[in-house]
Design a protein around this motif. Structure first.
Motif, PDB file in Angstrom:
ATOM      1  N   TYR A  47       0.826  -1.209   0.000  1.00 31.17           N
ATOM      2  CA  TYR A  47       0.000   0.000   0.000  1.00 31.17           C
ATOM      3  C   TYR A  47       0.864   1.265   0.000  1.00 31.17           C
ATOM      4  O   TYR A  47       0.701   2.153  -0.841  1.00 31.17           O
ATOM      5  N   TYR A  48       1.784   1.370   0.959  1.00 31.70           N
ATOM      6  CA  TYR A  48       2.600   2.585   1.064  1.00 31.70           C
ATOM      7  C   TYR A  48       3.661   2.662  -0.034  1.00 31.70           C
ATOM      8  O   TYR A  48       3.911   3.741  -0.569  1.00 31.70           O
ATOM      9  N   SER A  49       4.271   1.539  -0.396  1.00 35.14           N
ATOM     10  CA  SER A  49       5.320   1.604  -1.425  1.00 35.14           C
ATOM     11  C   SER A  49       4.745   1.949  -2.797  1.00 35.14           C
ATOM     12  O   SER A  49       5.400   2.613  -3.596  1.00 35.14           O
ATOM     13  N   GLN A  50       3.514   1.533  -3.087  1.00 32.36           N
ATOM     14  CA  GLN A  50       2.886   1.899  -4.361  1.00 32.36           C
ATOM     15  C   GLN A  50       2.659   3.408  -4.453  1.00 32.36           C
ATOM     16  O   GLN A  50       2.583   3.951  -5.549  1.00 32.36           O
ATOM     17  N   ARG A  51       2.556   4.060  -3.332  1.00 37.21           N
ATOM     18  CA  ARG A  51       2.276   5.492  -3.310  1.00 37.21           C
ATOM     19  C   ARG A  51       3.528   6.330  -3.088  1.00 37.21           C
ATOM     20  O   ARG A  51       3.464   7.561  -3.074  1.00 37.21           O
ATOM     21  N   ALA A  52       4.669   5.682  -2.920  1.00 38.43           N
ATOM     22  CA  ALA A  52       5.929   6.382  -2.672  1.00 38.43           C
ATOM     23  C   ALA A  52       6.589   6.783  -3.984  1.00 38.43           C
ATOM     24  O   ALA A  52       6.482   6.083  -4.988  1.00 38.43           O
ATOM     25  N   SER A  53       7.259   7.919  -3.934  1.00 46.17           N
ATOM     26  CA  SER A  53       8.048   8.376  -5.079  1.00 46.17           C
ATOM     27  C   SER A  53       9.266   9.115  -4.542  1.00 46.17           C
ATOM     28  O   SER A  53       9.259   9.587  -3.401  1.00 46.17           O
ATOM     29  N   LYS A  54      10.285   9.209  -5.351  1.00 45.28           N
ATOM     30  CA  LYS A  54      11.508   9.903  -4.932  1.00 45.28           C
ATOM     31  C   LYS A  54      11.163  11.352  -4.579  1.00 45.28           C
ATOM     32  O   LYS A  54      10.616  12.078  -5.400  1.00 45.28           O
ATOM     33  N   GLY A  55      11.434  11.712  -3.342  1.00 47.53           N
ATOM     34  CA  GLY A  55      11.157  13.066  -2.886  1.00 47.53           C
ATOM     35  C   GLY A  55       9.697  13.347  -2.615  1.00 47.53           C
ATOM     36  O   GLY A  55       9.315  14.493  -2.391  1.00 47.53           O
ATOM     37  N   GLY A  56       8.852  12.311  -2.600  1.00 50.31           N
ATOM     38  CA  GLY A  56       7.426  12.481  -2.313  1.00 50.31           C
ATOM     39  C   GLY A  56       7.152  12.269  -0.823  1.00 50.31           C
ATOM     40  O   GLY A  56       7.824  11.469  -0.180  1.00 50.31           O
ATOM     41  N   LEU A  57       6.188  12.983  -0.294  1.00 47.74           N
ATOM     42  CA  LEU A  57       5.840  12.902   1.132  1.00 47.74           C
ATOM     43  C   LEU A  57       4.628  12.008   1.342  1.00 47.74           C
ATOM     44  O   LEU A  57       3.599  12.186   0.692  1.00 47.74           O
ATOM     45  N   LEU A  58       4.769  11.057   2.263  1.00 46.89           N
ATOM     46  CA  LEU A  58       3.668  10.208   2.691  1.00 46.89           C
ATOM     47  C   LEU A  58       3.492  10.384   4.190  1.00 46.89           C
ATOM     48  O   LEU A  58       4.476  10.485   4.923  1.00 46.89           O
ATOM     49  N   ILE A  59       2.246  10.418   4.643  1.00 43.15           N
ATOM     50  CA  ILE A  59       1.943  10.491   6.074  1.00 43.15           C
ATOM     51  C   ILE A  59       1.146   9.244   6.414  1.00 43.15           C
ATOM     52  O   ILE A  59       0.156   8.934   5.761  1.00 43.15           O
ATOM     53  N   THR A  60       1.588   8.520   7.438  1.00 40.64           N
ATOM     54  CA  THR A  60       0.903   7.283   7.814  1.00 40.64           C
ATOM     55  C   THR A  60      -0.511   7.581   8.273  1.00 40.64           C
ATOM     56  O   THR A  60      -0.841   8.700   8.666  1.00 40.64           O
ATOM     57  N   GLU A  61      -1.324   6.536   8.254  1.00 36.41           N
ATOM     58  CA  GLU A  61      -2.634   6.662   8.874  1.00 36.41           C
ATOM     59  C   GLU A  61      -2.426   6.907  10.365  1.00 36.41           C
ATOM     60  O   GLU A  61      -1.351   6.652  10.906  1.00 36.41           O
ATOM     61  N   ALA A  62      -3.444   7.431  11.027  1.00 30.41           N
ATOM     62  CA  ALA A  62      -3.330   7.721  12.449  1.00 30.41           C
ATOM     63  C   ALA A  62      -2.896   6.462  13.191  1.00 30.41           C
ATOM     64  O   ALA A  62      -3.462   5.388  13.015  1.00 30.41           O
ATOM     65  N   THR A  63      -1.863   6.603  14.012  1.00 31.87           N
ATOM     66  CA  THR A  63      -1.211   5.480  14.678  1.00 31.87           C
ATOM     67  C   THR A  63      -1.279   5.679  16.192  1.00 31.87           C
ATOM     68  O   THR A  63      -0.764   6.675  16.711  1.00 31.87           O
TER      69      THR A  63
END
Length: 194
Positions: A47-63
């Protein structure tokens, strides 16, 4: 079309603090409720790696920061060693693609009910009951969550503190003090951890 796409503001680089984002598209936190038993699952790697890109920002779901932080089924936690170990391959997959990964931590406070609490106890309405607070008064459950992030995320790139919808008090604009306290604490721990 290719020329126009390269000039769209959404696709232009952006400096976010110390981070050089390659574009302005951010994966916002989405409560997915797929972390069975509050443990991030292997499918989250995809799920997260499919949405990752070089220099792209991802924020996890509330943890969740503790077993008393829960208010929804199957949301991920970061309060046990099992949680930390489950986050590591997810973080590795995002970093392998050059992504920048922030962890959003939360405690749902009064939104919870006894059905989500250990031993059916009444929920804790809030981790922070007074303002202003100093780094020494920072709630232990948040400290522990921050330390676990350091271990799981290796070095915290960023932390989001979810504090809306009655999860935390909205006290006369004093949430800015909480943000500063969290930032001070994380800077101290980050520099300590290298």
């Amino acid at each position: 079309m290719g020329e126009q796409a390269s000039t769209l503001p959404l696709l232009t680089p952006y400096k976010l603090g110390k981070f050089d984002l390659s574009h302005r598209v951010v994966l916002a936190p989405l409560t997915r409720q797929r972390s069975y038993g509050n443990v991030p699952q292997p499918h989250a790697i995809l799920y997260y790696s499919q949405r990752a890109s070089k220099g792209g920002l991802l924020i996890t779901e509330a943890t969740g920061v503790s077993d008393t932080a829960q208010g929804y089924l199957d949301t991920p936690g970061i309060w046990t060693k099992e949680h930390v170990e489950a986050w590591k391959p997810i973080v590795n997959a995002v970093h392998a693609k050059g992504g920048i990964f922030f962890c959003q931590i939360w405690h749902v406070g009064r939104v919870s009910n006894s059905g989500f609490q250990p031993n059916g106890q009444a929920p804790i309405s809030c981790l922070i009951t007074h303002y202003p607070i100093s780094p020494e008064q920072f709630p232990r459950t948040l400290w522990r969550a921050c330390l676990h992030q350091l271990e799981a995320f290796f070095k915290i790139q960023g932390t989001g503190l979810h504090k809306s919808s009655a999860y935390h008090p909205q006290s006369d604009g004093q949430s800015e003090n909480l943000n500063k306290t969290l930032e001070q604490y994380l800077r101290k721990k980050n520099s300590f951890m290298g």
